[in-house]
Scaffold this motif. Structure first.
Motif, PDB file in Angstrom:
ATOM      1  N   ASP A 121       0.831  -1.202   0.000  1.00 36.29           N
ATOM      2  CA  ASP A 121       0.000   0.000   0.000  1.00 36.29           C
ATOM      3  C   ASP A 121       0.871   1.261   0.000  1.00 36.29           C
ATOM      4  OD1 ASP A 121      -2.313   1.580   0.107  1.00 36.29           O
ATOM      5  OD2 ASP A 121      -2.290   1.648   2.288  1.00 36.29           O
ATOM      6  N   ILE A 122       1.907   1.270   0.856  1.00 36.79           N
ATOM      7  CA  ILE A 122       2.784   2.444   0.940  1.00 36.79           C
ATOM      8  C   ILE A 122       3.565   2.621  -0.361  1.00 36.79           C
ATOM      9  CG2 ILE A 122       4.867   3.335   2.095  1.00 36.79           C
ATOM     10  CD1 ILE A 122       3.626   2.441   4.756  1.00 36.79           C
ATOM     11  N   GLN A 123       4.028   1.513  -0.948  1.00 31.05           N
ATOM     12  CA  GLN A 123       4.763   1.630  -2.207  1.00 31.05           C
ATOM     13  C   GLN A 123       3.856   2.159  -3.322  1.00 31.05           C
ATOM     14  OE1 GLN A 123       6.722  -1.913  -3.705  1.00 31.05           O
ATOM     15  NE2 GLN A 123       8.035  -0.701  -5.038  1.00 31.05           N
ATOM     16  N   GLN A 124       2.601   1.710  -3.345  1.00 31.46           N
ATOM     17  CA  GLN A 124       1.676   2.162  -4.376  1.00 31.46           C
ATOM     18  C   GLN A 124       1.421   3.666  -4.273  1.00 31.46           C
ATOM     19  OE1 GLN A 124      -2.154   0.249  -4.242  1.00 31.46           O
ATOM     20  NE2 GLN A 124      -2.822   1.120  -6.165  1.00 31.46           N
ATOM     21  N   ARG A 125       1.293   4.171  -3.032  1.00 34.89           N
ATOM     22  CA  ARG A 125       1.003   5.594  -2.833  1.00 34.89           C
ATOM     23  C   ARG A 125       2.233   6.475  -3.036  1.00 34.89           C
ATOM     24  NH1 ARG A 125      -3.943   6.210   0.334  1.00 34.89           N
ATOM     25  NH2 ARG A 125      -4.756   4.145   0.802  1.00 34.89           N
ATOM     26  N   THR A 126       3.408   5.998  -2.565  1.00 34.59           N
ATOM     27  CA  THR A 126       4.594   6.867  -2.498  1.00 34.59           C
ATOM     28  C   THR A 126       5.679   6.532  -3.517  1.00 34.59           C
ATOM     29  OG1 THR A 126       5.758   5.425  -0.926  1.00 34.59           O
ATOM     30  CG2 THR A 126       4.261   7.082   0.001  1.00 34.59           C
ATOM     31  N   ASP A 180       8.838  21.450  -2.742  1.00 28.60           N
ATOM     32  CA  ASP A 180       8.457  21.096  -4.112  1.00 28.60           C
ATOM     33  C   ASP A 180       8.184  19.596  -4.180  1.00 28.60           C
ATOM     34  OD1 ASP A 180      10.762  19.969  -6.461  1.00 28.60           O
ATOM     35  OD2 ASP A 180      11.182  19.959  -4.321  1.00 28.60           O
ATOM     36  N   PRO A 181       7.596  19.101  -5.268  1.00 30.75           N
ATOM     37  CA  PRO A 181       7.235  17.680  -5.331  1.00 30.75           C
ATOM     38  C   PRO A 181       8.423  16.724  -5.257  1.00 30.75           C
ATOM     39  CG  PRO A 181       6.077  18.930  -7.034  1.00 30.75           C
ATOM     40  CD  PRO A 181       7.106  19.844  -6.445  1.00 30.75           C
ATOM     41  N   SER A 182       9.612  17.148  -5.741  1.00 33.60           N
ATOM     42  CA  SER A 182      10.761  16.240  -5.698  1.00 33.60           C
ATOM     43  C   SER A 182      11.172  15.943  -4.260  1.00 33.60           C
ATOM     44  CB  SER A 182      11.938  16.809  -6.497  1.00 33.60           C
ATOM     45  OG  SER A 182      12.566  17.875  -5.822  1.00 33.60           O
ATOM     46  N   ASN A 183      11.080  16.944  -3.391  1.00 33.35           N
ATOM     47  CA  ASN A 183      11.385  16.726  -1.974  1.00 33.35           C
ATOM     48  C   ASN A 183      10.217  16.087  -1.237  1.00 33.35           C
ATOM     49  OD1 ASN A 183      14.138  17.830  -1.152  1.00 33.35           O
ATOM     50  ND2 ASN A 183      13.374  19.517  -2.398  1.00 33.35           N
ATOM     51  N   ALA A 184       8.986  16.526  -1.542  1.00 34.58           N
ATOM     52  CA  ALA A 184       7.806  15.951  -0.886  1.00 34.58           C
ATOM     53  C   ALA A 184       7.717  14.453  -1.135  1.00 34.58           C
ATOM     54  CB  ALA A 184       6.544  16.658  -1.386  1.00 34.58           C
ATOM     55  N   SER A 185       8.143  14.031  -2.345  1.00 39.62           N
ATOM     56  CA  SER A 185       8.030  12.614  -2.705  1.00 39.62           C
ATOM     57  C   SER A 185       9.030  11.738  -1.946  1.00 39.62           C
ATOM     58  CB  SER A 185       8.210  12.425  -4.212  1.00 39.62           C
ATOM     59  OG  SER A 185       9.550  12.641  -4.610  1.00 39.62           O
ATOM     60  N   THR A 193       0.749  10.007  -7.116  1.00 43.64           N
ATOM     61  CA  THR A 193      -0.265   9.953  -8.174  1.00 43.64           C
ATOM     62  C   THR A 193      -1.235  11.124  -8.063  1.00 43.64           C
ATOM     63  OG1 THR A 193      -0.092   7.549  -8.116  1.00 43.64           O
ATOM     64  CG2 THR A 193      -1.955   8.471  -9.313  1.00 43.64           C
ATOM     65  N   THR A 194      -1.707  11.404  -6.826  1.00 48.72           N
ATOM     66  CA  THR A 194      -2.623  12.542  -6.625  1.00 48.72           C
ATOM     67  C   THR A 194      -1.856  13.850  -6.492  1.00 48.72           C
ATOM     68  OG1 THR A 194      -2.603  12.320  -4.205  1.00 48.72           O
ATOM     69  CG2 THR A 194      -4.264  11.039  -5.415  1.00 48.72           C
ATOM     70  N   ASN A 195      -0.527  13.756  -6.273  1.00 47.49           N
ATOM     71  CA  ASN A 195       0.326  14.940  -6.067  1.00 47.49           C
ATOM     72  C   ASN A 195      -0.164  15.804  -4.908  1.00 47.49           C
ATOM     73  OD1 ASN A 195       2.529  14.820  -8.047  1.00 47.49           O
ATOM     74  ND2 ASN A 195       0.855  14.775  -9.522  1.00 47.49           N
ATOM     75  N   ASP A 196      -0.381  15.132  -3.770  1.00 45.39           N
ATOM     76  CA  ASP A 196      -0.789  15.838  -2.558  1.00 45.39           C
ATOM     77  C   ASP A 196      -0.390  14.983  -1.363  1.00 45.39           C
ATOM     78  OD1 ASP A 196      -1.910  17.731  -0.897  1.00 45.39           O
ATOM     79  OD2 ASP A 196      -4.002  17.209  -1.339  1.00 45.39           O
ATOM     80  N   TRP A 197      -0.355  15.634  -0.186  1.00 47.94           N
ATOM     81  CA  TRP A 197      -0.179  14.875   1.048  1.00 47.94           C
ATOM     82  C   TRP A 197      -1.330  13.885   1.153  1.00 47.94           C
ATOM     83  CZ3 TRP A 197       4.532  15.663   2.297  1.00 47.94           C
ATOM     84  CH2 TRP A 197       5.118  16.930   2.186  1.00 47.94           C
ATOM     85  N   ASP A 198      -1.046  12.675   1.625  1.00 50.16           N
ATOM     86  CA  ASP A 198      -2.012  11.584   1.610  1.00 50.16           C
ATOM     87  C   ASP A 198      -2.584  11.358   3.011  1.00 50.16           C
ATOM     88  OD1 ASP A 198      -2.767   8.621   1.876  1.00 50.16           O
ATOM     89  OD2 ASP A 198      -2.476   8.791  -0.287  1.00 50.16           O
ATOM     90  N   ASN A 199      -3.917  11.475   3.145  1.00 53.03           N
ATOM     91  CA  ASN A 199      -4.555  11.368   4.474  1.00 53.03           C
ATOM     92  C   ASN A 199      -4.303  10.015   5.126  1.00 53.03           C
ATOM     93  OD1 ASN A 199      -5.614  13.974   4.599  1.00 53.03           O
ATOM     94  ND2 ASN A 199      -7.419  13.396   3.401  1.00 53.03           N
ATOM     95  N   GLU A 200      -4.302   8.940   4.336  1.00 47.07           N
ATOM     96  CA  GLU A 200      -4.078   7.611   4.902  1.00 47.07           C
ATOM     97  C   GLU A 200      -2.639   7.486   5.415  1.00 47.07           C
ATOM     98  OE1 GLU A 200      -4.581   3.641   6.137  1.00 47.07           O
ATOM     99  OE2 GLU A 200      -5.935   5.347   5.894  1.00 47.07           O
ATOM    100  N   LEU A 201      -1.700   8.023   4.685  1.00 51.54           N
ATOM    101  CA  LEU A 201      -0.303   7.998   5.143  1.00 51.54           C
ATOM    102  C   LEU A 201      -0.125   8.852   6.394  1.00 51.54           C
ATOM    103  CD1 LEU A 201       1.476   8.306   1.677  1.00 51.54           C
ATOM    104  CD2 LEU A 201       1.330   6.257   3.096  1.00 51.54           C
ATOM    105  N   LEU A 202      -0.798  10.001   6.445  1.00 51.55           N
ATOM    106  CA  LEU A 202      -0.727  10.851   7.640  1.00 51.55           C
ATOM    107  C   LEU A 202      -1.285  10.112   8.855  1.00 51.55           C
ATOM    108  CD1 LEU A 202      -1.747  14.366   6.235  1.00 51.55           C
ATOM    109  CD2 LEU A 202       0.539  13.416   6.525  1.00 51.55           C
TER     110      LEU A 202
END
Length: 496
Positions: A121-126, A180-185, A193-202
């Motif tokens: 799940d984490i690999q799919q999201r991140t 920026d997205p390169s650091n956020a990722s 994929t959604t290019n946003d902080w992920d509520n499930e990961l949080l």
């Protein structure tokens, strides 16, 4: 005439480089800062010292170039990526020393996530493998271990950031809390994929959204310094090097030879999930254009093996001597060196592997060991690249290289031979800082577009494969045997 100023904030030093319109270096300034090791496998930095050192070298670089800040068209920032800072929004003061990307204190928590079956799940999201390397578990540790931090974070009193966020906060006097997205990722909290902080990961990492920076593009004007200079480019160091090497088309690959090796392949505007244990990461996003992605593979020990030959074995006095020692023999004499001193990174991810020298006979000499060390570096790079080609379905046309080991002709030639593709060294090797400069310059119109930037990239030396296929196959087969001897050397129980 205006210039671009690049901040290159690294793991051991802060650097600043002034570039002109042709992509040439006008001046460089550099300052090392202190490394803190409070416990075994813990690594920390003083975030205030990082800011002070980066401020100092920026002023020094501009002065050395005979310029004033009004001569700077824009500032671009590139940074050590996963290092984690948490600070007070009112005072701007860190509430703890920064936890560095190398720090392993959260390995136990990461093992718990794996046991909970969250790997897929984490690999799919991140796009990432679960590892203490990334920022999310470090931020969680700070929230749980600094008195009152979690409650203050939930009230919105604290700000988290990787080093790019910390520098921009200070450059704008606390007006901008961004990344920026390169650091956020690289945080393990960001959905690529959604290019946003992920509520499930949080939720998994127990991180309140209020602490996170806003995610902006890698190339746009974010704000200005006190002197009115636009801050206009951000990228993590390896992504910046990919951009600086003008690897802007899908299938283009760069490899940086430093302490370790970091190889990135541009995969275009779609994230390519890895089936071969590589990382899928954001490369950059320019303005409002589509996000670009990359596959990444890291080799933990590369150039560091040469330091070990010098300091551990004592068979050379200076790192530069390794090439002449390796050239003292015509081939490796059947000797192979696997530099798994810190386990194996991509694509093996074997934390229980250890270094090994195999194939020794009475005829083996220091020259054979030196040669095996250099060849081992190239073999590991080839292992990563083979996985990239499988994941992406793209056949490599050339490998663009940078980093300290590029001066080693024997290594570069062997790298080309074992890959059977040209290895290309650029004329300007400061590709990380150059990438940050290009991102900033594009945002303010200093350079028109990526095509103009690509024209500035020039090769200095090209190594072409000269090895026959039979020899390549035999060498690779023997390397695989050596690699298997080094794997799973330590029992998991003995490392607890």
């Amino acid at each position: 005439m205006k210039y671009i100023l690049a901040f290159d904030q690294g793991t051991t030093s802060s650097r600043a480089i002034v570039f002109d319109h042709d992509g040439n270096i006008k001046s460089v300034a550099q300052k090392e800062f202190k490394q803190y090791f409070p416990q075994p496998a813990w690594v920390e930095h003083d975030a205030n010292e990082i800011w002070a050192s980066q401020q100092g070298v920026a002023t020094e670089a501009v002065t050395r170039a005979g310029l004033k800040m009004k001569d700077i068209a824009a500032i671009g920032i590139t940074n050590q990526r996963e290092t984690t800072v948490l600070w007070d929004r009112k005072t701007g003061q860190p509430i703890h020393r920064a936890i560095v990307w190398q720090d392993r204190r959260t390995a136990g928590f990461c093992d718990q996530l794996k046991k909970q079956g969250l790997t897929g799940d984490i690999q799919q999201r991140t796009g990432l493998v679960i590892d203490a390397y990334f920022s999310g578990s470090k931020l969680r540790w700070l929230l749980d271990n600094v008195d009152g931090a979690r409650a203050r974070a939930e009230k919105g009193e604290l700000a988290f950031g990787t080093i790019d966020s910390w520098l921009i906060w200070n450059l704008t006097n606390g007006k901008k809390h961004i990344t920026d997205p390169s650091n956020a990722s690289r945080t393990m909290l960001y959905n690529i994929t959604t290019n946003d902080w992920d509520n499930e990961l949080l939720r998994i990492f127990n991180v309140p959204r209020a602490v996170l920076p806003a995610v902006v593009s890698s190339s746009e004007v974010y704000g200005e310094t006190d002197e009115g200079v636009p801050i206009a480019g951000i990228a993590g160091d390896q992504q910046a090097a990919l951009f600086g090497q003008a690897c802007t088309q899908p299938g283009m690959v760069k490899n940086t030879y430093g302490t370790g090796c970091f190889m990135l392949m541009n995969t275009g505007d779609q994230p390519v999930p890895s089936k071969n244990n590589l990382l899928t990461t954001v490369a950059w996003r320019l303005g409002k254009s589509k996000t670009q992605y990359a596959l990444e593979g890291s080799v933990f020990i590369a150039g560091a093996i040469v330091q070990w030959l010098r300091d551990g074995l004592g068979i050379i006095r200076h790192s530069a001597e390794v090439e002449s020692l390796a050239k003292s023999v015509p081939d490796n004499g059947g000797v192979y060196l696997v530099s798994a001193f810190a386990g194996l990174g991509a694509p093996h991810w074997d934390q229980y592997a250890r270094g090994a020298i195999v194939g020794l006979t009475r005829g083996a000499t220091a020259g054979h060991i030196a040669r095996a060390a250099l060849e081992g570096m190239a073999f590991q790079v080839a292992d990563v690249l083979n996985c990239m080609e499988k994941d992406s379905g793209i056949k490599l046309k050339e490998l663009r290289v940078d980093g300290g080991a590029c001066v080693n002709n024997l290594l570069m030639q062997f790298q080309s031979d074992i890959l059977n593709v040209p290895v290309v060294c650029p004329a300007v090797t400061e590709t990380t800082a150059m990438g940050a400069a290009y991102l900033a310059g594009l945002a303010v119109g200093y350079w028109k577009d990526q095509a103009e930037i690509a024209k500035h990239w020039k090769s200095d030396k090209v190594y072409s494969a000269a090895m026959d296929a039979k020899a390549r196959t035999e060498l690779t087969k023997q390397w695989d045997k050596a690699l298997n001897r080094a794997k799973a050397w330590v029992d998991a129980e003995s490392t607890d």
